[in-house]
Enzyme design. Structure first.
Site, PDB file in Angstrom:
ATOM      1  N   LYS A 149      11.025   2.659   0.656  1.00  0.00           N
ATOM      2  CA  LYS A 149      11.053   4.082   0.352  1.00  0.00           C
ATOM      3  C   LYS A 149      11.424   4.362  -1.107  1.00  0.00           C
ATOM      4  O   LYS A 149      12.158   3.586  -1.719  1.00  0.00           O
ATOM      5  CB  LYS A 149      12.077   4.784   1.247  1.00  0.00           C
ATOM      6  CG  LYS A 149      11.692   4.842   2.711  1.00  0.00           C
ATOM      7  CD  LYS A 149      10.561   5.810   2.901  1.00  0.00           C
ATOM      8  CE  LYS A 149      10.304   6.174   4.330  1.00  0.00           C
ATOM      9  NZ  LYS A 149      11.226   7.074   4.951  1.00  0.00           N
ATOM     10  N   GLU A 164       0.842  -1.201   0.000  1.00  0.00           N
ATOM     11  CA  GLU A 164       0.000   0.000   0.000  1.00  0.00           C
ATOM     12  C   GLU A 164       0.878   1.253   0.000  1.00  0.00           C
ATOM     13  O   GLU A 164       2.084   1.167   0.253  1.00  0.00           O
ATOM     14  CB  GLU A 164      -0.945  -0.007   1.201  1.00  0.00           C
ATOM     15  CG  GLU A 164      -0.259  -0.285   2.514  1.00  0.00           C
ATOM     16  CD  GLU A 164      -1.248  -0.601   3.636  1.00  0.00           C
ATOM     17  OE1 GLU A 164      -2.033   0.284   3.973  1.00  0.00           O
ATOM     18  OE2 GLU A 164      -1.209  -1.720   4.168  1.00  0.00           O
ATOM     19  N   ASP A 197       2.496  10.440   3.568  1.00  0.00           N
ATOM     20  CA  ASP A 197       3.313  11.231   4.464  1.00  0.00           C
ATOM     21  C   ASP A 197       2.411  12.114   5.319  1.00  0.00           C
ATOM     22  O   ASP A 197       2.114  13.252   4.954  1.00  0.00           O
ATOM     23  CB  ASP A 197       4.255  12.094   3.604  1.00  0.00           C
ATOM     24  CG  ASP A 197       5.508  12.436   4.348  1.00  0.00           C
ATOM     25  OD1 ASP A 197       5.690  11.918   5.463  1.00  0.00           O
ATOM     26  OD2 ASP A 197       6.300  13.228   3.822  1.00  0.00           O
ATOM     27  N   CYS A 218      35.235  29.966  17.424  1.00  0.00           N
ATOM     28  CA  CYS A 218      33.808  29.614  17.484  1.00  0.00           C
ATOM     29  C   CYS A 218      33.005  30.865  17.112  1.00  0.00           C
ATOM     30  O   CYS A 218      33.210  31.925  17.712  1.00  0.00           O
ATOM     31  CB  CYS A 218      33.446  29.154  18.894  1.00  0.00           C
ATOM     32  SG  CYS A 218      31.663  29.018  19.147  1.00  0.00           S
ATOM     33  N   CYS A 242      34.133  23.375  19.281  1.00  0.00           N
ATOM     34  CA  CYS A 242      34.324  24.409  20.285  1.00  0.00           C
ATOM     35  C   CYS A 242      34.365  23.658  21.613  1.00  0.00           C
ATOM     36  O   CYS A 242      33.448  22.898  21.925  1.00  0.00           O
ATOM     37  CB  CYS A 242      33.150  25.381  20.252  1.00  0.00           C
ATOM     38  SG  CYS A 242      33.118  26.471  21.677  1.00  0.00           S
ATOM     39  N   LYS A 280       2.571   4.650   1.191  1.00  0.00           N
ATOM     40  CA  LYS A 280       2.955   5.191   2.494  1.00  0.00           C
ATOM     41  C   LYS A 280       2.728   6.698   2.450  1.00  0.00           C
ATOM     42  O   LYS A 280       3.551   7.447   1.922  1.00  0.00           O
ATOM     43  CB  LYS A 280       4.406   4.863   2.818  1.00  0.00           C
ATOM     44  CG  LYS A 280       4.792   5.316   4.208  1.00  0.00           C
ATOM     45  CD  LYS A 280       6.121   4.729   4.623  1.00  0.00           C
ATOM     46  CE  LYS A 280       6.444   5.082   6.059  1.00  0.00           C
ATOM     47  NZ  LYS A 280       6.513   6.506   6.319  1.00  0.00           N
ATOM     48  N   CYS A 296      30.152  27.856  26.338  1.00  0.00           N
ATOM     49  CA  CYS A 296      29.683  28.467  25.087  1.00  0.00           C
ATOM     50  C   CYS A 296      28.144  28.447  25.092  1.00  0.00           C
ATOM     51  O   CYS A 296      27.524  27.387  25.244  1.00  0.00           O
ATOM     52  CB  CYS A 296      30.209  27.681  23.889  1.00  0.00           C
ATOM     53  SG  CYS A 296      29.539  28.266  22.325  1.00  0.00           S
ATOM     54  N   CYS A 339      31.089  31.978  20.621  1.00  0.00           N
ATOM     55  CA  CYS A 339      31.745  32.490  21.836  1.00  0.00           C
ATOM     56  C   CYS A 339      33.140  33.044  21.543  1.00  0.00           C
ATOM     57  O   CYS A 339      33.809  33.536  22.443  1.00  0.00           O
ATOM     58  CB  CYS A 339      31.811  31.402  22.903  1.00  0.00           C
ATOM     59  SG  CYS A 339      32.905  30.040  22.452  1.00  0.00           S
ATOM     60  N   TYR A 368      -5.514   2.395   7.625  1.00  0.00           N
ATOM     61  CA  TYR A 368      -4.666   1.312   7.124  1.00  0.00           C
ATOM     62  C   TYR A 368      -4.586   0.098   8.053  1.00  0.00           C
ATOM     63  O   TYR A 368      -3.996  -0.899   7.685  1.00  0.00           O
ATOM     64  CB  TYR A 368      -3.266   1.784   6.738  1.00  0.00           C
ATOM     65  CG  TYR A 368      -2.501   2.556   7.799  1.00  0.00           C
ATOM     66  CD1 TYR A 368      -2.126   1.977   8.997  1.00  0.00           C
ATOM     67  CD2 TYR A 368      -2.118   3.870   7.570  1.00  0.00           C
ATOM     68  CE1 TYR A 368      -1.429   2.680   9.951  1.00  0.00           C
ATOM     69  CE2 TYR A 368      -1.409   4.596   8.522  1.00  0.00           C
ATOM     70  CZ  TYR A 368      -1.072   3.993   9.701  1.00  0.00           C
ATOM     71  OH  TYR A 368      -0.386   4.695  10.643  1.00  0.00           O
TER      72      TYR A 368
END
Ligand code: IVH
Length: 685
Positions: free
Chosen positions: A332, A113, A117, A426, A444, A115, A449, A429, A246
């Protein structure tokens, strides 16, 4: 009209409205105009206003809920709402079949069947009338969103009973038919399915958002999920949600998944019109290719097929691994690709200090989702791609995975593109960053931070962790910047008075946040471990640790070797876990959490899953149809425990081929011995 005549008129109006609702929303057909239908609804509404004693909960007027709710009530699912494992290729499909055949030999056919979303929900009908409906939540506990589900016209408020002949003509066996009718007349029926939004409605809603100057939604699923979790059901009506059933959870004796779909359709649900029996892998692949080539033309978004073993008995006997049944998979479709322009490259500082370059894209739709960011993973990847800011690139997105840039189209360069240079500090920071030996990422290392600390808090409150609803990144940033919270434990010391003076915090939202913080204080061990954000410890490892050690104290005290001995935990992860619990700052953090009243509780499982609860098993010898680990998994999934040695406390010793001394020990202590067949019988529900 006499009272009796009015009652009959009301009844007939309801039936007529319901008939047209069914035609339009379930069968996609229309016999009378929208205006005519509205007019019938209007008349019904008038009668009910005058004679409220005739209102019934399945009346079409009851689809729009009453007052907005304060919060959703939690509900325990009668059986866990599982998810599916993904396969992406023919080979993975073959492997899946092989694994199953090894456990239960034979040749199976399948039911394939689409799928969709969307957002999974469970519906309960009592005596044939819609009674309640809930979200999946964590699979065991969801939220009661019945008010909102009632607004969905493709969800019947009353189940249909047909004649015996109609059931027989549709291949429903008489035993099943009898059970069905008796459960509709008196009893409970549970149905699961997907709430979704059409692509057209998605675009309309985004168009409206744009006109109002509001943020656009990324994909139809987000709108469906957001709407279902909306406290004011009146706002949900406007979203035009749909429902596709389903699964029929209630056991009516149905023997195949196909039969389940037939029943769902016959009692009034929309089911997948493309769904069909596929006899073997070749047919699955043909079906998959066929649907894939049509997917753009479908009115809703799909991301693959769901392939179920058609025979329900085999499906059940194969059992569950982790959170997914062995007997079904999501096959998929391959990722979608589009081209767009990289307008900038920014650096994101993650929860563990890793600096990730991210491409800011000219927004583009990929498979129904609006994409404006793509991960570039690390500096080496940018070099490998030879990516410059301003480049036209190919972006790929597979399912839920974060989109990524896979190729630069260099021929399209204008000469104005800019080279990207990795910062030396970074970006948050401005402290030194390092690239540890053998790693591709810069990090970092500054524990203070603020970007890292905020990310840790986002993680701590996230859905799979403490799930503190309403405490999103924007609010956390706000509290953090004001110094109200420095680490996640501070959340539990927030008081309503702290929040109220803050801008944007009316009394009600302050109340709501305090309530959701309070609600989150009881937490399962696995979620708790996951929330700690220990490097390398994701959801699955957290579950493994929780199941194995069963208490936080035991994990805290566990040596590196003990952790390393777990089947799925290697030395790097084991060390990370061990170090985390040895660290003094972390120990203080834990103390503060417990001082605030955090209570770790075992996950609530449905009684059927507790079939082996409190039962202690010992395994000895080789089993034929499953490995030792699989047998252990089965026991744990049903709430049982495993020990390595036989003692008086042992309830069962499972004996395979060539058993060891545990077998004789069990005989000596008079402990119940199970052979493989008996064990399988006991461990399948
Ligand atoms: S069967 C054991 N069938 O996909 C799980 N799921 O990852 C039962 N979904 O949570 C799911 N279409 O939200 C099934 N035809 C379909 C589906 C479907 C969409 C979603 C569902 C589920 C997720 C599984």
């Amino acid at each position: 009209m006499s009272l009796k005549e009015i009652k009959i008129r009301i009844q007939k109006l309801r039936e007529e409205i319901n008939h047209h609702r069914y035609l339009y929303h379930v069968l996609d057909r229309q016999e009378i105009s929208d205006a005519a239908l509205d007019s019938l609804k209007h008349e019904l509404g008038q009668w009910e206003k005058e004679y409220p004693e005739f209102i019934t909960s399945d009346s079409p007027t009851q689809r729009v809920g009453g007052q907005p709710l304060d919060k959703f009530v939690k509900v325990n699912h009668q059986s866990p709402m599982l998810s599916l494992n993904d396969v992406f290729s023919q080979q993975e499909l073959i492997d899946w079949e092989k694994r199953n055949i090894k456990i239960i030999p034979g040749s199976y056919n399948y039911f394939g069947e689409l799928k969709i979303d969307g957002f999974a929900v469970s519906l309960i009908y009592k005596n044939g009338i819609f009674h309640s409906g809930s979200t999946r939540g964590d699979g065991l506990v969801g939220e009661d969103v019945a008010q909102n589900l009632k607004t969905i016209e493709s969800i019947p408020l009353k189940l249909t009973i047909l004649s015996k002949k109609e059931y027989q003509d549709n291949g429903i066996e008489s035993g099943v038919y009898k059970n069905l009718v008796s459960k509709i007349e008196e009893g409970e029926i549970e149905i699961r399915g997907e709430v979704y939004l059409t692509k057209d409605d998605f675009e309309l809603i985004n168009q409206e958002q744009k006109e109002k100057g509001l943020d656009l939604f990324a994909n139809p699923r987000n709108i469906a999920a957001g709407s279902i979790r909306q406290l004011d059901s009146r706002l949900v009506t406007a979203r035009h949600l749909n429902f596709l059933a389903y699964a029929l959870v209630t056991d009516l004796g149905q023997t195949t998944h196909r039969e389940e779909h037939q029943i769902l359709r016959l009692i009034g649900f929309k089911t997948d019109n493309f769904a069909k029996v596929v006899n073997n892998k070749e047919e699955i692949n043909l079906f998959w290719r066929d649907i894939m080539s049509h997917r753009d033309k479908l009115p809703y978004q799909i991301d693959g097929l769901v392939i179920n073993i058609n025979d329900n008995q085999i499906f059940r006997n194969l059992g569950v691994v982790g959170k997914a049944p062995r007997g079904a998979i999501a096959y998929k479709f391959p990722a979608e690709e589009v081209t767009t322009i990289v307008e900038d490259i920014i650096i994101q500082v993650g929860r563990t200090g890793v600096l990730t370059p991210v491409a800011c894209l000219r927004p583009v739709m990929i498979n129904g989702a609006l994409i404006s960011r793509a991960t570039l993973h690390n500096e080496d990847e940018i070099k490998r791609l030879e990516l410059k800011v301003g480049d036209t690139v190919i972006v790929v997105r597979a399912g839920d995975v974060i989109p990524s840039v896979i190729k630069v189209l260099k021929n399209l360069r204008s000469g104005h593109e800019k080279e990207f240079v990795m910062p030396q500090k970074c970006p948050n920071c401005f402290q030194r960053i390092v690239k540890p030996e053998g790693e591709v990422n810069y990090r970092c290392l500054n524990k203070d931070c603020s970007a890292i600390q905020k990310e840790q808090i986002y993680h701590f409150v996230s859905k799979k962790a403490f799930n503190i609803v309403g405490l999103g990144p924007k609010i956390i940033d706000h509290f953090y910047d004001l110094g109200l919270i420095k680490d996640a434990s501070d959340i539990f010391y927030l008081k309503k008075e702290d929040l109220e003076p803050l801008e944007r915090f009316a009394e009600k939202s302050a109340d709501n946040i305090i309530a959701s913080i309070e609600n989150s204080k009881k937490i399962s061990l696995s979620r708790f471990i996951y929330a700690l954000g220990i490097f390398h410890v994701g959801e699955e490892t957290a579950i493994d640790l929780a199941n194995y050690f069963n208490s936080l104290k035991k994990i805290q005290r566990a040596s590196f070797d003990e952790i390393n001995a777990l089947p799925d935990i290697g030395p790097v992860i084991a060390q990370s876990i061990h170090f985390w619990f040895q660290d003094e700052v972390n120990q203080k953090f834990l103390s503060r959490l417990f001082l605030a009243g955090i209570e770790i509780e075992n996950p609530i499982l449905h009684p059927t899953n507790y079939k082996l609860q409190t039962k202690l098993f010992v395994l000895t010898g080789e089993l034929e149809s499953l490995s030792r680990d699989q047998a252990k998994e089965k026991i744990r999934a049903l709430g049982g425990e495993i020990s390595e040695s036989v003692s008086k406390k042992t309830n069962y010793v499972v004996v395979g081929k060539n058993p060891g001394s545990k077998y004789t020990q069990a005989q000596k202590l008079n402990i119940k011995i199970l052979n493989e067949e008996e064990f399988l019988k006991m461990s399948t529900d």
